[in-house]
Design a protein around this motif. Sequence first.
Motif, PDB file in Angstrom:
ATOM      1  N   PRO A 700      -2.344 -16.397  -4.718  1.00 33.00           N
ATOM      2  CA  PRO A 700      -2.158 -15.488  -3.574  1.00 33.00           C
ATOM      3  C   PRO A 700      -1.973 -16.243  -2.264  1.00 33.00           C
ATOM      4  O   PRO A 700      -2.654 -17.229  -2.003  1.00 33.00           O
ATOM      5  N   TRP A 701      -0.993 -15.759  -1.476  1.00 30.92           N
ATOM      6  CA  TRP A 701      -0.760 -16.325  -0.141  1.00 30.92           C
ATOM      7  C   TRP A 701      -1.042 -15.239   0.883  1.00 30.92           C
ATOM      8  O   TRP A 701      -0.309 -14.265   0.979  1.00 30.92           O
ATOM      9  N   ILE A 702      -2.146 -15.410   1.587  1.00 33.76           N
ATOM     10  CA  ILE A 702      -2.571 -14.412   2.565  1.00 33.76           C
ATOM     11  C   ILE A 702      -2.582 -15.068   3.929  1.00 33.76           C
ATOM     12  O   ILE A 702      -3.108 -16.164   4.114  1.00 33.76           O
ATOM     13  N   LEU A 703      -2.008 -14.366   4.914  1.00 30.86           N
ATOM     14  CA  LEU A 703      -1.955 -14.890   6.277  1.00 30.86           C
ATOM     15  C   LEU A 703      -3.232 -14.564   7.034  1.00 30.86           C
ATOM     16  O   LEU A 703      -3.842 -13.512   6.804  1.00 30.86           O
ATOM     17  N   THR A 704      -3.615 -15.444   7.942  1.00 30.07           N
ATOM     18  CA  THR A 704      -4.732 -15.134   8.832  1.00 30.07           C
ATOM     19  C   THR A 704      -4.301 -13.971   9.719  1.00 30.07           C
ATOM     20  O   THR A 704      -3.230 -13.995  10.304  1.00 30.07           O
ATOM     21  N   GLY A 705      -5.126 -12.971   9.830  1.00 32.32           N
ATOM     22  CA  GLY A 705      -4.784 -11.754  10.584  1.00 32.32           C
ATOM     23  C   GLY A 705      -5.489 -10.604   9.915  1.00 32.32           C
ATOM     24  O   GLY A 705      -6.334 -10.808   9.043  1.00 32.32           O
ATOM     25  N   ASN A 706      -5.157  -9.368  10.268  1.00 32.51           N
ATOM     26  CA  ASN A 706      -5.833  -8.267   9.578  1.00 32.51           C
ATOM     27  C   ASN A 706      -5.061  -7.837   8.334  1.00 32.51           C
ATOM     28  O   ASN A 706      -3.937  -8.273   8.099  1.00 32.51           O
ATOM     29  N   VAL A 707      -5.702  -6.987   7.541  1.00 32.14           N
ATOM     30  CA  VAL A 707      -5.130  -6.587   6.243  1.00 32.14           C
ATOM     31  C   VAL A 707      -3.808  -5.853   6.458  1.00 32.14           C
ATOM     32  O   VAL A 707      -2.825  -6.096   5.750  1.00 32.14           O
ATOM     33  N   ALA A 730      -4.439   0.361  -5.519  1.00 27.08           N
ATOM     34  CA  ALA A 730      -5.890   0.491  -5.740  1.00 27.08           C
ATOM     35  C   ALA A 730      -6.701  -0.153  -4.619  1.00 27.08           C
ATOM     36  O   ALA A 730      -7.701  -0.816  -4.860  1.00 27.08           O
ATOM     37  N   LEU A 731      -6.224   0.036  -3.362  1.00 30.71           N
ATOM     38  CA  LEU A 731      -6.929  -0.581  -2.226  1.00 30.71           C
ATOM     39  C   LEU A 731      -7.723   0.430  -1.400  1.00 30.71           C
ATOM     40  O   LEU A 731      -8.403   0.052  -0.459  1.00 30.71           O
ATOM     41  N   THR A 732      -7.621   1.714  -1.752  1.00 27.29           N
ATOM     42  CA  THR A 732      -8.257   2.760  -0.936  1.00 27.29           C
ATOM     43  C   THR A 732      -9.757   2.534  -0.811  1.00 27.29           C
ATOM     44  O   THR A 732     -10.309   2.561   0.287  1.00 27.29           O
ATOM     45  N   LYS A 733     -10.412   2.279  -1.960  1.00 26.90           N
ATOM     46  CA  LYS A 733     -11.879   2.108  -1.922  1.00 26.90           C
ATOM     47  C   LYS A 733     -12.262   0.837  -1.172  1.00 26.90           C
ATOM     48  O   LYS A 733     -13.270   0.809  -0.468  1.00 26.90           O
ATOM     49  N   ASP A 734     -11.455  -0.183  -1.322  1.00 24.35           N
ATOM     50  CA  ASP A 734     -11.732  -1.437  -0.591  1.00 24.35           C
ATOM     51  C   ASP A 734     -11.771  -1.159   0.906  1.00 24.35           C
ATOM     52  O   ASP A 734     -12.680  -1.597   1.603  1.00 24.35           O
ATOM     53  N   PHE A 735     -10.775  -0.394   1.380  1.00 19.19           N
ATOM     54  CA  PHE A 735     -10.677  -0.127   2.816  1.00 19.19           C
ATOM     55  C   PHE A 735     -11.852   0.704   3.318  1.00 19.19           C
ATOM     56  O   PHE A 735     -12.331   0.517   4.422  1.00 19.19           O
ATOM     57  N   GLU A 736     -12.298   1.637   2.462  1.00 22.47           N
ATOM     58  CA  GLU A 736     -13.429   2.491   2.858  1.00 22.47           C
ATOM     59  C   GLU A 736     -14.674   1.651   3.097  1.00 22.47           C
ATOM     60  O   GLU A 736     -15.506   1.958   3.948  1.00 22.47           O
ATOM     61  N   LEU A 737     -14.794   0.577   2.337  1.00 25.43           N
ATOM     62  CA  LEU A 737     -16.016  -0.224   2.421  1.00 25.43           C
ATOM     63  C   LEU A 737     -15.904  -1.411   3.371  1.00 25.43           C
ATOM     64  O   LEU A 737     -16.892  -2.065   3.653  1.00 25.43           O
ATOM     65  N   PHE A 738     -14.673  -1.698   3.872  1.00 28.08           N
ATOM     66  CA  PHE A 738     -14.539  -2.719   4.914  1.00 28.08           C
ATOM     67  C   PHE A 738     -15.063  -2.115   6.204  1.00 28.08           C
ATOM     68  O   PHE A 738     -14.854  -0.934   6.480  1.00 28.08           O
ATOM     69  N   GLN A 759      -4.899 -10.517  -4.493  1.00 25.45           N
ATOM     70  CA  GLN A 759      -3.750 -10.224  -5.343  1.00 25.45           C
ATOM     71  C   GLN A 759      -3.194  -8.837  -5.038  1.00 25.45           C
ATOM     72  O   GLN A 759      -1.984  -8.643  -4.944  1.00 25.45           O
ATOM     73  N   ARG A 760      -4.094  -7.864  -4.871  1.00 16.04           N
ATOM     74  CA  ARG A 760      -3.634  -6.485  -4.612  1.00 16.04           C
ATOM     75  C   ARG A 760      -3.006  -6.351  -3.222  1.00 16.04           C
ATOM     76  O   ARG A 760      -2.060  -5.586  -3.047  1.00 16.04           O
ATOM     77  N   ILE A 761      -3.538  -7.090  -2.256  1.00 15.51           N
ATOM     78  CA  ILE A 761      -2.924  -7.065  -0.905  1.00 15.51           C
ATOM     79  C   ILE A 761      -1.510  -7.629  -0.988  1.00 15.51           C
ATOM     80  O   ILE A 761      -0.577  -7.107  -0.377  1.00 15.51           O
ATOM     81  N   GLN A 762      -1.347  -8.691  -1.791  1.00 16.18           N
ATOM     82  CA  GLN A 762      -0.024  -9.278  -2.004  1.00 16.18           C
ATOM     83  C   GLN A 762       0.947  -8.282  -2.625  1.00 16.18           C
ATOM     84  O   GLN A 762       2.100  -8.184  -2.236  1.00 16.18           O
ATOM     85  N   ILE A 763       0.436  -7.577  -3.642  1.00 18.47           N
ATOM     86  CA  ILE A 763       1.294  -6.595  -4.331  1.00 18.47           C
ATOM     87  C   ILE A 763       1.666  -5.480  -3.356  1.00 18.47           C
ATOM     88  O   ILE A 763       2.818  -5.038  -3.306  1.00 18.47           O
ATOM     89  N   ALA A 764       0.673  -5.043  -2.540  1.00 16.56           N
ATOM     90  CA  ALA A 764       0.940  -3.992  -1.544  1.00 16.56           C
ATOM     91  C   ALA A 764       2.004  -4.451  -0.554  1.00 16.56           C
ATOM     92  O   ALA A 764       2.871  -3.670  -0.154  1.00 16.56           O
ATOM     93  N   ARG A 765       1.964  -5.714  -0.174  1.00 14.65           N
ATOM     94  CA  ARG A 765       2.976  -6.260   0.743  1.00 14.65           C
ATOM     95  C   ARG A 765       4.370  -6.117   0.142  1.00 14.65           C
ATOM     96  O   ARG A 765       5.318  -5.703   0.809  1.00 14.65           O
ATOM     97  N   ALA A 766       4.464  -6.456  -1.159  1.00 18.50           N
ATOM     98  CA  ALA A 766       5.763  -6.377  -1.831  1.00 18.50           C
ATOM     99  C   ALA A 766       6.227  -4.923  -1.963  1.00 18.50           C
ATOM    100  O   ALA A 766       7.390  -4.602  -1.707  1.00 18.50           O
ATOM    101  N   VAL A 767       5.286  -4.041  -2.325  1.00 15.97           N
ATOM    102  CA  VAL A 767       5.637  -2.617  -2.537  1.00 15.97           C
ATOM    103  C   VAL A 767       6.125  -2.006  -1.221  1.00 15.97           C
ATOM    104  O   VAL A 767       7.123  -1.272  -1.193  1.00 15.97           O
ATOM    105  N   TYR A 768       5.444  -2.328  -0.112  1.00 11.15           N
ATOM    106  CA  TYR A 768       5.791  -1.735   1.182  1.00 11.15           C
ATOM    107  C   TYR A 768       7.182  -2.163   1.653  1.00 11.15           C
ATOM    108  O   TYR A 768       7.824  -1.466   2.425  1.00 11.15           O
TER     109      TYR A 768
END
Length: 1509
Positions: A700-707, A730-738, A759-768
């Motif tokens: 996974p390649w994640i940039l410094t910054g917010n989700v 499948a990120l909804t619950k993650d966000f609720e708990l951040f 990994q899921r944030i990466q996939i979300a980036r691609a999907v968006y």
Amino acid sequence: MSNSSTATKLNLQIRTAWLQLNSPCLGEDVSIVMQLGFLGILMLHFVWRGLCLLCNHRTNINIAEKGAEKYPIGVKCSFSYKASIVCCTLLLGTHFIMLLMLLNGSGSHCKSMVPVVSEEIMQVISWAINLIAIYKILNNKCIKFPWILRTWWSCSFLLSIFRAAIDTHFIITNLSRIRVRDYADFLGLLASICLLGIAIRGKTDIVFIVPNGISEPLINKKSEKHSESKSLSLYGKATLLQLITFSWLNPLFAVGIKKPLEQDEIPDVDIKDSAGFLSRSFNESIKQIRERDGTTNPSIYKAIFLFIRKKAAINALFAVISAGASYVGPYLIDDFVNFLTEKRNRTLWSGYLLALAFLGAKMIETIAQRQWIFGARQLGLRLRAALISRIYKKGLLLSSQARQSRTSGEIINIMSVDIQRITDLIWYLNIIWMLPIQISLAIYILHTTLGLGSLAGLGATLMVMACNIPITRIQKRYQSKIMETKDDRMKATSEVLRNMKTLKLQAWDSRYLHKLESLRKIEYNWLWKSVRLSAATAFIFWGSPTFISVVTFGACMLMGIQLTAGRVLSALATFRMLQDPIFNLPDLLSVIAQGRVSADRVASYLQENEIQSDAIEFIPKDQAECAVEIDSGKFSWDPESSIPTLDRIQLEVKRGMKVAICGTVGSGKSSLISCILGEIQKLSGTVKISGTKAYVPQSPWILTGNVRENILFGNPYDSCKYDATIKACALTKDFELFSCGDLTEIGERGINMSGGQKQRIQIARAVYQDADIYLLDDPFSAVDAHTGTQLFEECLMGILKDKTIIYVTHQVEFLPAADLILVMQNGRIAQAGRFEEVLRQNIGFEVLVGAHSQALESILTVESSSRTSQNPIQEGESNADPISNAELLHTKHDSDHNLSLEITEKGGRLLQDEEREKGSIGKEVYWSYLATVKGGALVPIIILAQSLFQVLQIASNYWMAWASPPTSDTKPKMEMSFILFVYILLAVGSSLCVLVRAMLLGIAGLSTSQQLFMNMLHSILRAPMSFFDSTPTGRILNRASTDQSVLDLEMAHKLGWCAFSIIQILGTIAVMSQVAWEVFVIFIPVTAICIWYQQYYIPTARELARLAGIQRAPILHHFAESLTGAATIRAFDQEVRFSGVNLGLIDNHSRPWFHNVSAMEWLSFRLNLLSNFVFAFSLVLLVTLPEGIINPSIAGLAVTYGINLNVLQASVIWNICNAENKMISVERILQYSNLVSEAPLVIKECIPPNNWPEIGTICFKNLQIRYAEHLPCVLKNINCTFPGRKKVGVVGRTGSGKSTLIQAIFRIVEPREGSIIIDDVDITKIGLHDLRKRLSIIPQDPTMFEGTVRGNLDPLEQYSDSEIWQALDKCQLGDLVRAKEEKLDSTVVENGENWSVGQRQLFCLGRALLKRSSILVLDEATASVDSATDGIIQKIISHEFKDRTVVIIAHRIHTVIDSDLVLVLSEGRIAEYDTPAKLLEREDSFFSKLIKEYSMRSQSFNSLANLQN
């Protein structure tokens, strides 16, 4: 003696005759030649314009008509425009009056009337033409003054200087009074200076008011879009007077004195200094060179020359004027001493005129010097911005081979250190033009005062310079070595910081600390050699004036040339002026050497291979049926290798197809994805793509910054599309708990996210992105079974159902849904087809399937043995369960890196802004620096040595001035040989003091630097993991490279110069006060004003320097992140956006840096003016005092020293300010030298037995863990025991605390309450190394270090080769390593990138097999390998660790199913803990539900597999 007087008289007669014959009409002759040239060029210009008008007559009529329609109704003239009219009118008027006076019979120096009248007529004509041309500027709406006008104004200035010098010379020589013509020349000089300033600036700044009332400034189209930022630039809108005096900075100082400056309070840089403008300009320069030379790799030197030439030429003009003006003082000293000696025969006016000449020269020198220094800094900024942007863009395009040959640390070093050295070279460029002028003028002055004795002076000067050249060559070699060793150290430091967690878990941190220390030791040895050589250079520098003066005076004595006080003082002043060029030459050669090395490094980097631009052919969507088509593809990561990575690749993927790629570890799955992206070198064949693409890499390649920023990735926010993406991934619950939802800040490299979340944030980036083609490299490896199913169903088969998807997977259960399955084997597509077809072929696919079937079978067996009946679980039943709903209690719980998360308190931010001290630098920082070595004992010795040098030097000069006769007719007080002998003794003594001081300063500076570095290194490597989680590596690397360089090479000299310049100025004041104590009357208030100016300046400058230091790190950090994710950036076609971000970061750094150097010039200009005022006052005082009160010789000595007063006074303040700015580097290093440390590595009183842990029983008693004092507990009341020599599985939803439990065992996080006891030893009571050395772990993220295979398996060198080979064979890597030429010494590049992720994981297993600890922990250890390899690993672990304690965290349920015990965690508590069989007996148990989910997901696959069997 008679011979010498005869020679002197003859010399004077010749000189006088020459002046009488040639000089009187010289000014007029030069002026006529210049004006004829100007009028000739003007005539040619008009002829050319006339021809152009004739050719385009009709066109011009049309343009004129259009212009008439749009002619403005009002004009707002600028200050520059008005000043040009006033100055030209003044010059026209004065020359017209002078012409009338000449016609009325007024006299002139020139006896012939023809050249005088001709010159004045031509002057009147020239200035009349000037006025007409200026008026025409309004009609033509010119942005800049015409080049011909600007050239004439520059020539006119030089002519005025020349005339003023001749007038002064005649007044002094002929003892005549000042006439009207002299006043007119002086007035003309002032007007010419003003016009020179306007010519250099060039802009007219006229504003036209058009009928609709809008002001229309004259700006070109290129700058229109920047007009908004330009309005915010103080420098951009400064008037000419403000530019000369730097008073455009006043508004910034007004803010800075009230409170510490913040970044957003600093004005923007001017358009021409902005990174965007400079980047385009540099690219145009490169393009021009490429077209002109017809080469693909244009010379960086030529491009830099083209880029800087205009600004460099203006700087050179100022530098030459400054150098010339600085020699007027030494030239006039002899005249001044003669005036004081013969005061009764002279008028006071001639004395005042001399004082005015001194002052005028000083003023011109001050203005020109400040402008060239500022211009050089500005040019340095421009070049740095252009080169950094170029290096960044290159980094995004580097081919994989080039990327492997250059590590991140090396590239970042190029961007930070090498670019700095190239900009330093720009500063020294002006010395190239100044050197010949300074030396020529010095020899000329010596010639006029000492005649042939000057040749001895020239010889001595050349000898000193010649001595410096070999020293410089050696210094260049040392500098190259220092850079190489620094590169090696930074590379290793970067690697250690990146893999700190692995080092701590494996207890290798001490080993790598020693490695860094040994690399620093090598660097230190080269630094020490360089310092010794610098001490020799300093000795030559300070001793050179003495040596040259001894040689010159000795030669004069031998030749019989009379040494009068005036001549001696003039010569001494000249020798002191020569000190600069002599010292600057080696300095210049050294900087050229460093700059050349750095420029070569930059050039070689910029000429590295880029990824093939023609590797992929993009076909429009309406012209192709296939989304991806590869025909006869042959690809290789290493083009020189005989065996290609991929061969005979034939692939057609139609739109909307789902293509799965599977195969064993190292078979070429990721390489196949890379060839579609164009990342891998194409040797032959074609790759065609139709549509946009999105890419999810394996790591996974994640940039410094917010989700949210990571998901949007530069696209506009669309709430509906965004919410659908979040749900599918499948990120909804993650966000609720951040704590801050999707606005929660992600740490560097995503450190505060679990592997699954990243990994899921990466996939979300691609999907968006809503692309046409999706390339997913093993997207399900890091997520648990439930989340994997959800992702596959809702994302791949849901929101992306109509898209083309090519995905790599090791999970066989995701294969049946694919339209096409590609089975990779040895870099080829071994099988292709649907699931049923591939299974029938029996070529190798069945091995993967068989392994998966076995794993599934083991689960079903356990299930059926636990219960006779198994009811099928309803979909949604698991979601209804309250425990399941508790997925992801807190992000931090499941972090694969520990965290010091202070999210709740700090508004979702893990990475805080870099700590920045405010206010003045504390005394303790200075004291820490000075007292580091021997408690500061060397400091007083250094100051004493410098003071002795100053005293002896003044004594030697005083002796020469006192002992030499005031005039040629007076006899000397004693024999000249004795005078010279005493002078030599004093001079040698002073030079030895310098040598002692230089050596001690070098030793103290380097020893201090070394000590502070070691303190920082030990402090950082002993810091807890939480420090690395919340601190970007860029911040640490910045201190280890840039700040450490300042300490190594600059800091001691800067502090030394502070003391030395104060000692020098005290000496100068002492000499001046000897002559006229009245100087103190003015000196004391002026000093008070200087101190006030310094106090006013420092608060602003200090904060600007700090902000510049802080703003440097984000550039390097962003560059490092971009290098890591270059493939992703290219896949999403985001190069332009990322380059834009880089340009913004460069500007953020340029703003405080530019205003900081400008502020230094602001202060220096004011201090120079004040010291000029003191000097002028002392001169007027010496002229006014009655004869006999002062000794003319000693008065001359005072003037000799006073000439340098402005330089000295400015250098004191400048050195103090500069030292304070550099002291910030010490402050920043000290910040990281006292970090909170981990527990001791070894506690001598509590060393466990050698065979501990023997059984491996792990007992948790009331264990509570939290990451920070204000955060809730992550693990709550954990009470359980893992029996020794058993296999324990740990399962739970994401965020349940699994990884935290593992970290607690290794004491990466310390318990808040409770204890962990292993074999009756409380682990908190023993040293960290004693604990970590006895445990083994195979982490989720496989880590490899640059070096060799052997070094990666056994860095501590504890095992024999045969043991290493056994371990390699057991972990399935033996054959692979044997196939390589170097065997165990096979290369491992940075991050282990020349090995696949699966192979890296197997190496981690190899480490554990070598260590053979009683306790082994597996943290998602087989996530990156295929089912077959996973099965093999499990068998190896079962066999090799059968009598050991094994703790397994796994998403693949079959790896846990055969455990002796299973611990289920939920919300940080123990939900269940029993044998798998017992847990499966209860249908409502958490473990049962996990098993059912897994078996359900595999049901469709299983039925298919059974059909085939």
